[in-house]
Motif scaffolding. Structure first.
Motif, mmCIF file in Angstrom:
data_model
loop_
_atom_site.group_PDB
_atom_site.id
_atom_site.type_symbol
_atom_site.label_atom_id
_atom_site.label_comp_id
_atom_site.label_asym_id
_atom_site.label_seq_id
_atom_site.Cartn_x
_atom_site.Cartn_y
_atom_site.Cartn_z
ATOM 1 N N UNK A 164 -12.181 36.791 9.821
ATOM 2 C CA UNK A 164 -13.359 36.948 10.778
ATOM 3 C C UNK A 164 -12.478 36.520 12.037
ATOM 4 N N UNK A 165 -12.782 37.369 13.127
ATOM 5 C CA UNK A 165 -12.334 36.314 14.522
ATOM 6 C C UNK A 165 -13.112 36.863 15.347
ATOM 7 N N UNK A 166 -12.976 36.818 17.025
ATOM 8 C CA UNK A 166 -13.576 36.785 17.857
ATOM 9 C C UNK A 166 -12.883 37.354 18.824
ATOM 10 N N UNK A 167 -12.917 38.464 19.815
ATOM 11 C CA UNK A 167 -12.300 39.333 20.488
ATOM 12 C C UNK A 167 -12.216 38.561 22.029
ATOM 13 N N UNK A 227 -13.619 32.114 25.755
ATOM 14 C CA UNK A 227 -15.121 31.209 27.288
ATOM 15 C C UNK A 227 -15.726 30.861 26.265
ATOM 16 N N UNK A 228 -16.170 29.940 27.180
ATOM 17 C CA UNK A 228 -17.087 28.710 27.072
ATOM 18 C C UNK A 228 -18.619 29.737 26.034
ATOM 19 N N UNK A 229 -18.593 30.875 26.665
ATOM 20 C CA UNK A 229 -20.159 31.480 26.031
ATOM 21 C C UNK A 229 -20.061 32.009 24.652
ATOM 22 N N UNK A 235 -19.081 30.401 16.914
ATOM 23 C CA UNK A 235 -19.553 29.078 16.184
ATOM 24 C C UNK A 235 -20.507 29.799 15.877
ATOM 25 N N UNK A 236 -22.023 29.983 16.138
ATOM 26 C CA UNK A 236 -23.080 30.385 15.476
ATOM 27 C C UNK A 236 -22.834 31.656 14.723
ATOM 28 N N UNK A 238 -20.205 31.321 12.668
ATOM 29 C CA UNK A 238 -19.771 31.179 10.888
ATOM 30 C C UNK A 238 -20.667 30.528 10.454
ATOM 31 N N UNK A 239 -21.819 29.079 11.330
ATOM 32 C CA UNK A 239 -22.769 28.877 11.053
ATOM 33 C C UNK A 239 -23.542 29.235 9.996
ATOM 34 N N UNK A 240 -24.591 30.795 11.113
ATOM 35 C CA UNK A 240 -25.100 31.340 9.484
ATOM 36 C C UNK A 240 -24.563 31.657 8.320
ATOM 37 N N UNK A 241 -22.885 32.348 9.077
ATOM 38 C CA UNK A 241 -22.203 33.032 7.520
ATOM 39 C C UNK A 241 -22.740 31.773 6.320
#
Length: 419
Positions: A164-167, A227-229, A235-236, A238-241
């Protein structure tokens, strides 16, 4: 042997192996149907421009791997190399986005890429995919990942890992892109890779060559530039998974091979498959609709490889529990018995029983061999004497036990025995 064989880098699906492919398709699509995804099917070819714009003009798919053709009318078409751009085009064309959002769609079909054939990588391959169009919600990203993970689990796979990653997005990615380009320009790279640095530097992080990988050790990572958003969004997800019991590994170097991804990016890998370890993957693509001339339509989706999943099952030694192709095998002896038993066979099938017949006028011995080979649980044997008495012999092919059953109740009797 025919004069012809399947083109290089392709395969035929034939029984009995094809049953595994059908079972994999069914297992992947079942959770999607339960979650409100409707089926969509698109043509096998589209305008070249759809993929050049959607998938990205700098990607290997568009520069090297597309099968293109010019029609008699002069249109430039391409066999579809992936599903998302086509599905989004179809949804926009049918104005599905004007109704309730998100639009949830699933699809299944063949895709085509001109690549060097190797184990798990073919020029024609099969995928099941899902797209959720028109909503920016981390719960939707999590839903799709959970549905894929559940499909793998339902198939009995234990060794599929989720990366998992964020781009990032249009706010934070440009800044990261510039920092990454500065870093990459200082490396010892060949001309083609240097060109890629200017067009799509993130793709260089995905380079599989050892000479390039060695130089990437200190490369700046997107996660340090979110960025913060984007950080809060990721993070959300990841938490849900985690709450759903879906294990994942954070992989800050994970980029997908297509230009349209933003924010959530993920890949399912299986270490038993060698070099082609990915069995599926996807992510969020918030800008794709505008790229192909549609309205803003934030979306997320994935595609899972059917052939790769079958290879993963083999690597783990998982045998799928497939429904019997034949439950009852009918064996007539004599012409009148043949006519009568064929009628019973049709009744059985109409009653939902998988049944087959000794075709080709085989003798009793050969016909019973066919019955055993069919994998059927029971044989129905009808001879002249049985006909005269109005019964048929019901034989349990496992135990060998045999008993006469009146012809007029045999369908109900068989159904009761099969439960």
């Amino acid at each position: 042997m025919s004069t012809f064989s399947a083109p290089k880098g392709t395969y035929d699906l034939t029984p009995p192996d094809s049953a595994d492919f059908l079972a994999v398709r069914e297992a992947i699509s079942a959770p999607l149907r339960r979650a409100g995804y409707g089926y969509v099917e698109t043509p096998g070819f589209e305008q070249v421009e759809l993929f050049a714009r959607g998938v990205g003009a700098s990607t290997d798919i568009v520069t090297k791997e597309m099968y293109t053709l010019t029609t008699k009318g002069g249109d430039e078409l391409a066999l579809r190399p992936e599903g998302t751009a086509s599905v989004l085009r179809a949804a926009l064309q049918a104005s599905l986005h004007r109704g309730a959002l998100p639009v949830k769609l699933w699809y299944s079909g063949s895709y085509y890429r001109y690549e060097r054939p190797q184990a798990g990588r073919y020029r024609h391959f099969s995928q099941v995919g899902a797209e959720a169009l028109g909503a920016e919600d981390p719960a939707l990203d999590a839903e799709l990942i959970i549905l894929a993970a559940d499909a793998y689990r339902a198939l009995g796979l234990r060794e599929v890992r989720l990366l998992l990653n964020s781009l990032g997005d249009a706010q934070c990615r440009p800044g990261y892109r510039a920092v990454l380009q500065d870093f990459l320009r200082g490396l010892d790279l060949d001309e083609e890779t240097l060109r890629r640095v200017e067009i799509n530097p993130l793709r260089v992080l995905d380079d599989k060559r050892e000479t390039v990988r060695r130089q990437l050790t200190g490369a700046p990572l997107m996660r340090d530039h979110l960025c913060e958003a984007c950080t809060a969004y990721h993070e959300q997800v990841r938490e849900l998974l985690t709450a759903a019991g879906v294990a994942f590994e954070d992989d800050p170097r994970l980029v997908r091979g297509l230009d349209y991804y933003t924010r959530t990016t993920f890949e399912f890998v299986h270490d038993g498959l060698g070099a082609q370890s990915a069995v599926g993957g996807g992510g969020r693509y918030d800008g794709l609709s505008e790229m192909i001339g549609g309205p803003a339509l934030p979306s997320v989706g994935w595609a899972l490889g059917v052939d790769r999943t079958v290879l993963a099952l083999k690597a783990e030694g998982v045998t799928l529990d497939l429904p019997a192709r034949t439950e009852v095998f009918a064996v007539p002896v004599g012409e009148e018995a043949r006519r009568r038993l064929f009628g019973v066979l049709t009744q059985l099938r109409r009653a939902g029983v998988a049944a087959d017949f000794a075709y080709g006028g085989k003798g009793l011995k050969n016909a019973m061999k066919s019955a055993s080979r069919s994998g059927a649980r029971y044989a129905l044997v009808l001879g002249e004497r049985d006909l005269a008495e109005g019964v048929v012999q019901l034989k349990d092919l496992d135990s060998g036990a045999q008993s006469p059953v009146p012809l007029d109740v045999v369908v109900d009797e068989v159904r009761a025995k099969l439960g």
